[in-house]
Design a protein around this motif. Structure first.
Motif, PDB file in Angstrom:
ATOM      1  N   ALA A 219      54.359 -29.484  70.205  1.00 46.94           N
ATOM      2  CA  ALA A 219      54.834 -28.097  70.265  1.00 46.94           C
ATOM      3  C   ALA A 219      56.339 -28.051  70.512  1.00 46.94           C
ATOM      4  CB  ALA A 219      54.086 -27.334  71.358  1.00 46.94           C
ATOM      5  N   LEU A 220      56.831 -28.947  71.375  1.00 47.48           N
ATOM      6  CA  LEU A 220      58.264 -29.000  71.652  1.00 47.48           C
ATOM      7  C   LEU A 220      59.053 -29.500  70.448  1.00 47.48           C
ATOM      8  CD1 LEU A 220      58.289 -30.353  75.325  1.00 47.48           C
ATOM      9  CD2 LEU A 220      59.020 -28.092  74.532  1.00 47.48           C
ATOM     10  N   ALA A 221      58.421 -30.292  69.590  1.00 46.69           N
ATOM     11  CA  ALA A 221      59.099 -30.729  68.370  1.00 46.69           C
ATOM     12  C   ALA A 221      59.331 -29.553  67.428  1.00 46.69           C
ATOM     13  CB  ALA A 221      58.273 -31.812  67.674  1.00 46.69           C
ATOM     14  N   ILE A 222      58.485 -28.529  67.535  1.00 45.79           N
ATOM     15  CA  ILE A 222      58.662 -27.324  66.723  1.00 45.79           C
ATOM     16  C   ILE A 222      59.625 -26.358  67.402  1.00 45.79           C
ATOM     17  CG2 ILE A 222      57.466 -25.320  65.736  1.00 45.79           C
ATOM     18  CD1 ILE A 222      54.960 -27.050  65.522  1.00 45.79           C
ATOM     19  N   ASP A 223      59.486 -26.203  68.714  1.00 43.40           N
ATOM     20  CA  ASP A 223      60.363 -25.306  69.471  1.00 43.40           C
ATOM     21  C   ASP A 223      60.745 -25.998  70.776  1.00 43.40           C
ATOM     22  OD1 ASP A 223      61.736 -23.292  70.694  1.00 43.40           O
ATOM     23  OD2 ASP A 223      60.033 -21.947  70.946  1.00 43.40           O
ATOM     24  N   SER A 224      61.941 -26.530  70.815  1.00 48.73           N
ATOM     25  CA  SER A 224      62.397 -27.286  71.991  1.00 48.73           C
ATOM     26  C   SER A 224      62.681 -26.386  73.184  1.00 48.73           C
ATOM     27  CB  SER A 224      63.654 -28.096  71.649  1.00 48.73           C
ATOM     28  OG  SER A 224      64.705 -27.233  71.231  1.00 48.73           O
TER      29      SER A 224
ATOM     30  N   LEU B 132      49.426 -34.169  76.803  1.00 57.81           N
ATOM     31  CA  LEU B 132      50.850 -34.483  76.686  1.00 57.81           C
ATOM     32  C   LEU B 132      51.276 -34.589  75.227  1.00 57.81           C
ATOM     33  CD1 LEU B 132      53.536 -35.247  77.995  1.00 57.81           C
ATOM     34  CD2 LEU B 132      52.729 -37.623  78.085  1.00 57.81           C
ATOM     35  N   GLY B 133      50.449 -35.210  74.393  1.00 59.54           N
ATOM     36  CA  GLY B 133      50.796 -35.357  72.985  1.00 59.54           C
ATOM     37  C   GLY B 133      50.927 -34.021  72.284  1.00 59.54           C
ATOM     38  N   TYR B 134      50.047 -33.072  72.609  1.00 57.59           N
ATOM     39  CA  TYR B 134      50.115 -31.748  71.983  1.00 57.59           C
ATOM     40  C   TYR B 134      51.314 -30.951  72.491  1.00 57.59           C
ATOM     41  CZ  TYR B 134      45.572 -32.452  69.801  1.00 57.59           C
ATOM     42  OH  TYR B 134      44.538 -32.921  69.017  1.00 57.59           O
ATOM     43  N   TRP B 135      51.614 -31.075  73.798  1.00 55.78           N
ATOM     44  CA  TRP B 135      52.810 -30.400  74.321  1.00 55.78           C
ATOM     45  C   TRP B 135      54.063 -30.927  73.625  1.00 55.78           C
ATOM     46  CZ3 TRP B 135      51.963 -26.049  76.097  1.00 55.78           C
ATOM     47  CH2 TRP B 135      51.068 -25.739  77.125  1.00 55.78           C
ATOM     48  N   GLN B 136      54.120 -32.216  73.421  1.00 56.72           N
ATOM     49  CA  GLN B 136      55.289 -32.809  72.773  1.00 56.72           C
ATOM     50  C   GLN B 136      55.393 -32.382  71.309  1.00 56.72           C
ATOM     51  OE1 GLN B 136      54.477 -36.935  73.700  1.00 56.72           O
ATOM     52  NE2 GLN B 136      55.778 -36.908  75.529  1.00 56.72           N
TER      53      GLN B 136
ATOM     54  N   GLU C 180      45.387 -26.161  72.082  1.00 56.57           N
ATOM     55  CA  GLU C 180      44.779 -27.463  72.322  1.00 56.57           C
ATOM     56  C   GLU C 180      45.354 -28.098  73.581  1.00 56.57           C
ATOM     57  OE1 GLU C 180      41.865 -30.139  71.439  1.00 56.57           O
ATOM     58  OE2 GLU C 180      42.344 -28.314  70.308  1.00 56.57           O
ATOM     59  N   ALA C 181      46.670 -27.967  73.763  1.00 58.58           N
ATOM     60  CA  ALA C 181      47.305 -28.529  74.958  1.00 58.58           C
ATOM     61  C   ALA C 181      46.788 -27.847  76.218  1.00 58.58           C
ATOM     62  CB  ALA C 181      48.820 -28.380  74.847  1.00 58.58           C
ATOM     63  N   VAL C 182      46.690 -26.524  76.184  1.00 58.19           N
ATOM     64  CA  VAL C 182      46.209 -25.764  77.344  1.00 58.19           C
ATOM     65  C   VAL C 182      44.768 -26.150  77.670  1.00 58.19           C
ATOM     66  CG1 VAL C 182      45.568 -23.456  78.128  1.00 58.19           C
ATOM     67  CG2 VAL C 182      47.790 -23.830  77.058  1.00 58.19           C
ATOM     68  N   THR C 183      43.933 -26.261  76.638  1.00 52.22           N
ATOM     69  CA  THR C 183      42.524 -26.588  76.843  1.00 52.22           C
ATOM     70  C   THR C 183      42.358 -27.987  77.436  1.00 52.22           C
ATOM     71  OG1 THR C 183      41.922 -25.179  74.966  1.00 52.22           O
ATOM     72  CG2 THR C 183      40.278 -26.760  75.724  1.00 52.22           C
ATOM     73  N   LEU C 184      43.051 -28.969  76.870  1.00 51.60           N
ATOM     74  CA  LEU C 184      42.959 -30.341  77.368  1.00 51.60           C
ATOM     75  C   LEU C 184      43.495 -30.449  78.787  1.00 51.60           C
ATOM     76  CD1 LEU C 184      44.080 -32.258  74.146  1.00 51.60           C
ATOM     77  CD2 LEU C 184      41.776 -32.218  75.140  1.00 51.60           C
ATOM     78  N   HIS C 185      44.590 -29.737  79.041  1.00 53.72           N
ATOM     79  CA  HIS C 185      45.171 -29.755  80.385  1.00 53.72           C
ATOM     80  C   HIS C 185      44.187 -29.174  81.390  1.00 53.72           C
ATOM     81  CE1 HIS C 185      49.111 -29.897  82.716  1.00 53.72           C
ATOM     82  NE2 HIS C 185      48.207 -29.501  83.592  1.00 53.72           N
TER      83      HIS C 185
ATOM     84  N   ALA D 242      55.645 -25.291  77.392  1.00 56.41           N
ATOM     85  CA  ALA D 242      55.422 -26.690  77.034  1.00 56.41           C
ATOM     86  C   ALA D 242      56.190 -27.612  77.984  1.00 56.41           C
ATOM     87  CB  ALA D 242      55.842 -26.940  75.592  1.00 56.41           C
ATOM     88  N   HIS D 243      57.429 -27.238  78.310  1.00 56.48           N
ATOM     89  CA  HIS D 243      58.197 -28.036  79.280  1.00 56.48           C
ATOM     90  C   HIS D 243      57.481 -28.054  80.627  1.00 56.48           C
ATOM     91  CE1 HIS D 243      61.693 -29.011  76.908  1.00 56.48           C
ATOM     92  NE2 HIS D 243      61.903 -27.751  76.588  1.00 56.48           N
ATOM     93  N   ARG D 244      56.925 -26.902  81.016  1.00 56.87           N
ATOM     94  CA  ARG D 244      56.201 -26.847  82.283  1.00 56.87           C
ATOM     95  C   ARG D 244      54.941 -27.700  82.234  1.00 56.87           C
ATOM     96  NH1 ARG D 244      55.423 -21.640  82.448  1.00 56.87           N
ATOM     97  NH2 ARG D 244      57.589 -21.254  83.035  1.00 56.87           N
ATOM     98  N   GLY D 245      54.256 -27.676  81.088  1.00 57.23           N
ATOM     99  CA  GLY D 245      53.074 -28.510  80.935  1.00 57.23           C
ATOM    100  C   GLY D 245      53.410 -29.989  81.025  1.00 57.23           C
ATOM    101  N   VAL D 246      54.502 -30.395  80.361  1.00 58.48           N
ATOM    102  CA  VAL D 246      54.946 -31.791  80.434  1.00 58.48           C
ATOM    103  C   VAL D 246      55.316 -32.149  81.877  1.00 58.48           C
ATOM    104  CG1 VAL D 246      56.743 -33.407  79.720  1.00 58.48           C
ATOM    105  CG2 VAL D 246      55.706 -31.879  78.034  1.00 58.48           C
ATOM    106  N   ALA D 247      55.990 -31.233  82.554  1.00 64.53           N
ATOM    107  CA  ALA D 247      56.407 -31.494  83.934  1.00 64.53           C
ATOM    108  C   ALA D 247      55.201 -31.735  84.840  1.00 64.53           C
ATOM    109  CB  ALA D 247      57.238 -30.323  84.451  1.00 64.53           C
ATOM    110  N   LYS D 248      54.156 -30.923  84.673  1.00 61.06           N
ATOM    111  CA  LYS D 248      52.962 -31.089  85.510  1.00 61.06           C
ATOM    112  C   LYS D 248      52.284 -32.437  85.236  1.00 61.06           C
ATOM    113  CE  LYS D 248      51.968 -26.168  86.052  1.00 61.06           C
ATOM    114  NZ  LYS D 248      51.000 -25.065  85.763  1.00 61.06           N
TER     115      LYS D 248
END
Length: 489
Positions: A394-399, A388-392, A374-379, A404-410
């Motif tokens: 995902a990071l809550a499950i695997d920090s 951003l909400g979906y990346w976050q 979902e994060a990749v598709t929305l991005h 996901a960090h790269r997605g948040v960074a972009k």
């Protein structure tokens, strides 16, 4: 006593570890998902575990009254989410549900028994297209299994006299063109069975020795020169975006292709899949190169390929980023012997056809990989705030999930929040992204603090000039003192 009693258990554990590592081609095996992240030196050979991406939903093997499959070669999920399988050695095509209940068994077309069919495709209008390879034809049926049309070798002067119409895989584009896999290229036909050319042929590299032989060699030397063939397509898929996604079977880079209507590759030309040491018994200094056997593309653009050599399933986004990798070789659930075909349904379930085990493994996506998708598709659609909400999540499950960090960074970069972007790039170990973000941060800082920067530069230059002037004055005074001292002497 306690030490001696533990020793046999330790030895047994070591033996089991050795046994499994020698029989497996991977350091990471089974259903555990992983990705490859750069280490501190920038290498991409560090395998990092990630949360489970897919779980085994079911295994289809015993088909009841329909018996067992015998070396099936192709699997296709129809628009209604039923599964079609080209059951080659049984000379039939099967239609079944996700749970393995056989709906129909197709054994003939146009009044002729099927012979070793190697491909099947179902059009949105319900028509069924079968690569009847043994009979050198493509047979098509209506949804009620009545005969529709049969395609045979096109009558074209562009095809050599030795050309055989033994196509293996077929797809029909929304333009009405029929694409069939034939050797190194994709063969294009129209509805009237006219040959329309080849699409997406890989470029043949230049060989100096071959050129010199052809230029200066004798006739016999030239005849002995083996013709250099382009890399062969092992499979292809037409996505909902009407692009043709192909995989090359004998190439080390750019194995995944995304072809437009004129056959130009628009997918990043990178290296896909992992080259792994072969740890099977008897293998010495041998590496397993990626040998992709099939590819599928979901409506959201997620690309999934299966490697028949290692049994691994790789999943990429439209930018060539690896989302996850799982699977492997073995006899337990979720592992394969020779995975030959893969497809996905509308709910994201994956279906993997095993040529050797004569079975289909059905994988259900986990919550983690659904968040990533979902994060990749929305991005990709430019909906960054939602992504951003979906990346976050995902990071809550695997920090430690670097993508996901790269997605948040972009996204932070899009919002010009450079401090957060730099921090996320650092967590992702993305040196290139960090450098680009830092350059943008520096540019934005200078732009927003231009007056302050100019004042600081003027002050620094003024102080530097003053120091030089003072230093010169001191030097001149010292020189005068020295000269006066000599005069006094």
């Amino acid at each position: 006593m306690k030490r001696s009693s533990l020793r046999p258990h330790i030895l047994l554990a070591l033996f089991l570890v050795l046994l499994f590592t020698t029989q497996s081609a991977l350091a990471v095996v089974g259903m555990d998902a992983f990705v490859s992240d750069p280490d501190s030196t920038g290498s991409d050979n560090v395998f990092v575990p990630v949360p489970e991406a897919y779980e085994v939903y079911s295994t289809i093997k015993n088909l009841g009254d329909a018996g067992f499959m015998n070396h099936p070669e192709d699997l296709f999920v129809a628009p209604d989410d039923t599964i079609y399988v080209a059951d080659g050695e049984n000379n039939r095509v099967l239609q079944m549900t996700r749970d393995g209940n056989v709906i129909r068994e197709i054994t003939e077309g146009d009044g002729v028994k099927l012979k070793k069919p190697r491909g099947v495709y179902v059009h949105p209008d319900g028509s069924i297209w079968i690569a009847d390879t043994g009979n050198l034809r493509i047979v098509t049926l209506n949804s009620d299994l009545t005969d529709r049309k049969t395609y045979v070798r096109p009558d074209s002067s562009l095809l050599g006299s030795n050309f055989t119409f033994d196509v293996q895989k077929i797809f029909v584009a929304n333009t009405g063109y029929i694409y069939a896999l034939k050797g190194a290229n994709l063969l294009a036909l129209d509805e009237a069975n006219n040959f329309r050319g080849y699409l997406g042929a890989d470029k043949v590299g230049f060989s100096l020795s071959r050129f010199l032989i052809r230029l200066f060699g004798t006739k016999s030397q030239i005849e002995r020169t083996v013709k250099q063939e382009p890399a062969s397509y092992s499979n292809f898929f037409i996505g909902s975006d009407n692009m043709i996604y192909g995989i090359l079977s004998n190439k080390n880079t750019a194995q995944i292709r995304k072809l437009n209507s004129v056959g130009t590759n628009t997918y990043p030309e990178d290296t896909y899949g992992f080259t792994l040491p072969d740890r099977t018994i008897g293998a010495v200094n041998k590496d397993l190169e990626p040998t992709f056997s099939d590819i599928t593309v979901e409506d959201n653009g997620i690309i999934t390929v299966v490697d028949r050599g290692t049994g691994l399933i790789y999943q990429y986004d439209q930018d060539g980023n690896l989302l996850c990798c799982f699977g492997g070789l073995g006899d337990t659930g979720g592992l394969f012997q020779i995975p030959i075909s893969i497809d996905a349904d509308s709910e994201g379930f994956l279906y993997v056809l095993d040529y050797q085990n004569n079975e289909i493994t059905v994988f259900k996506p986990t919550h983690f990989i659904e968040l990533v998708h979902e994060a990749v598709t929305l991005h990709g659609d430019g909906r960054y705030d939602e992504a951003l909400g979906y990346w976050q999540q995902a990071l809550a499950i695997d920090s430690n999930y670097s993508l996901a960090h790269r997605g948040v960074a972009k996204i932070m970069g899009k919002q010009e929040n450079w401090d957060s972007a730099l921090r996320s790039y650092e967590l992702a170990r993305d040196k290139e992204g960090y450098s680009e973000a830092f350059a943008e941060y520096r540019h934005e800082y200078f732009r927003h603090h231009f007056l302050l920067v100019v004042v600081l530069v003027v002050v620094i230059v003024f102080c530097f000039v003053k120091l030089l002037t003072l230093a010169k004055r001191k030097a001149d005074q010292w020189a005068d003192d020295v000269q006066m001292g000599r005069g006094l002497d």
